[in-house]
Scaffold this motif. Structure first.
Motif, PDB file in Angstrom:
ATOM      1  N   ARG A  16       0.751  -1.143   0.253  1.00 60.93           N
ATOM      2  CA  ARG A  16      -0.470   0.002   0.076  1.00 60.93           C
ATOM      3  C   ARG A  16       0.852   0.777  -0.074  1.00 60.93           C
ATOM      4  O   ARG A  16       0.552   2.394  -0.516  1.00 60.93           O
ATOM      5  N   VAL A  17       2.861   1.483   0.414  1.00 60.45           N
ATOM      6  CA  VAL A  17       3.108   2.282   0.548  1.00 60.45           C
ATOM      7  C   VAL A  17       2.851   2.481  -0.434  1.00 60.45           C
ATOM      8  O   VAL A  17       3.028   3.950  -0.775  1.00 60.45           O
ATOM      9  N   TRP A  18       3.392   2.435  -1.742  1.00 59.92           N
ATOM     10  CA  TRP A  18       3.903   2.281  -3.109  1.00 59.92           C
ATOM     11  C   TRP A  18       2.529   3.698  -3.355  1.00 59.92           C
ATOM     12  O   TRP A  18       2.634   4.243  -5.004  1.00 59.92           O
ATOM     13  N   ALA A  19       0.611   3.976  -2.877  1.00 57.22           N
ATOM     14  CA  ALA A  19       0.143   4.779  -3.580  1.00 57.22           C
ATOM     15  C   ALA A  19       0.163   6.006  -3.266  1.00 57.22           C
ATOM     16  O   ALA A  19      -0.280   6.909  -4.058  1.00 57.22           O
ATOM     17  N   LEU A  20       1.363   6.593  -2.434  1.00 56.25           N
ATOM     18  CA  LEU A  20       2.285   7.542  -1.859  1.00 56.25           C
ATOM     19  C   LEU A  20       2.865   8.164  -3.195  1.00 56.25           C
ATOM     20  O   LEU A  20       3.194   8.766  -3.228  1.00 56.25           O
ATOM     21  N   ARG A  21       3.474   7.082  -3.941  1.00 59.53           N
ATOM     22  CA  ARG A  21       4.093   7.484  -4.848  1.00 59.53           C
ATOM     23  C   ARG A  21       3.553   6.419  -6.896  1.00 59.53           C
ATOM     24  O   ARG A  21       4.479   5.525  -6.756  1.00 59.53           O
ATOM     25  N   PRO A  22       2.781   7.173  -7.161  1.00 57.01           N
ATOM     26  CA  PRO A  22       2.414   5.591  -7.948  1.00 57.01           C
ATOM     27  C   PRO A  22       2.716   6.070  -9.594  1.00 57.01           C
ATOM     28  O   PRO A  22       3.309   4.819  -9.782  1.00 57.01           O
ATOM     29  N   GLU A  23       4.322   7.303  -9.347  1.00 53.24           N
ATOM     30  CA  GLU A  23       4.848   7.126 -10.953  1.00 53.24           C
ATOM     31  C   GLU A  23       5.967   6.212 -10.415  1.00 53.24           C
ATOM     32  O   GLU A  23       6.411   6.533 -11.232  1.00 53.24           O
ATOM     33  N   MET A  24       6.381   5.903  -9.734  1.00 52.16           N
ATOM     34  CA  MET A  24       7.238   5.414  -9.022  1.00 52.16           C
ATOM     35  C   MET A  24       6.963   3.993  -8.380  1.00 52.16           C
ATOM     36  O   MET A  24       8.334   2.671  -9.097  1.00 52.16           O
TER      37      MET A  24
END
Length: 162
Positions: A16-24
């Motif tokens: 879920r943490v990757w929702a903070l930086r979907p571009e990455m």
């Protein structure tokens, strides 16, 4: 508890943490995919190196996680269970021992890696394999430490590896 706000939702914090930086997130997924599906190293050699990095990162989740592709490749729990005894456990191959040693030195004293280690690496691995292992180590070390520093909870057990 994570040191940053992890969005609510289904699944583990570590996803879920990757929702903070979907571009990455695509790049992160590509790196993970590269390790598990594009590496030219046998799974058992990669996994002993990964396990040593997990131990040195003090990542309990990483230490217990098993990728389905690695299980399918026949890597057993014994392969993981003796990484601390890599110098003496008789079931490790010379290449596995070198992969563990390289992982350890890469993670804790990369500036101290000397020509002697590379002479031994070149005796067992091709240049392509040494580069492959170096890139795998970079991915495990970097992603593992990022999540550890942020105290983002990671999933344990069998993990999908795309």
């Amino acid at each position: 508890m994570a040191r940053i706000h992890v969005p609510e939702g289904p699944g583990a914090e570590g996803r879920r943490v990757w929702a903070l930086r979907p571009e990455m997130v695509g790049t992160v997924e590509e790196m993970i995919d590269a390790v598990y599906h594009r590496s030219i190293l046998p799974a058992a050699e990669r996994e002993v190196a990964r396990m040593r990095v997990a131990q040195l990162n003090d990542c309990a989740a990483c230490s217990t996680a098993r990728a389905q592709s690695v299980i399918d490749a026949g890597v057993t729990e014994d392969t993981y269970g003796y990484v601390d005894e890599w110098r003496t456990w008789p079931e490790y191959t010379d290449r596995q021992r070198l992969a563990i040693e390289f992982a350890e030195r890469y993670a804790v004293d990369h500036q101290g890696i000397d020509d002697d280690l590379f002479v031994r690496l070149h005796a067992a691995f091709t240049d392509e394999e040494i580069l492959d292992l170096s890139l795998c180590l970079a991915i495990w070390l970097g992603l593992g430490r990022s999540l550890a520093v942020l105290q983002v909870e990671q999933r344990t057990g069998v993990m999908a590896d795309r």
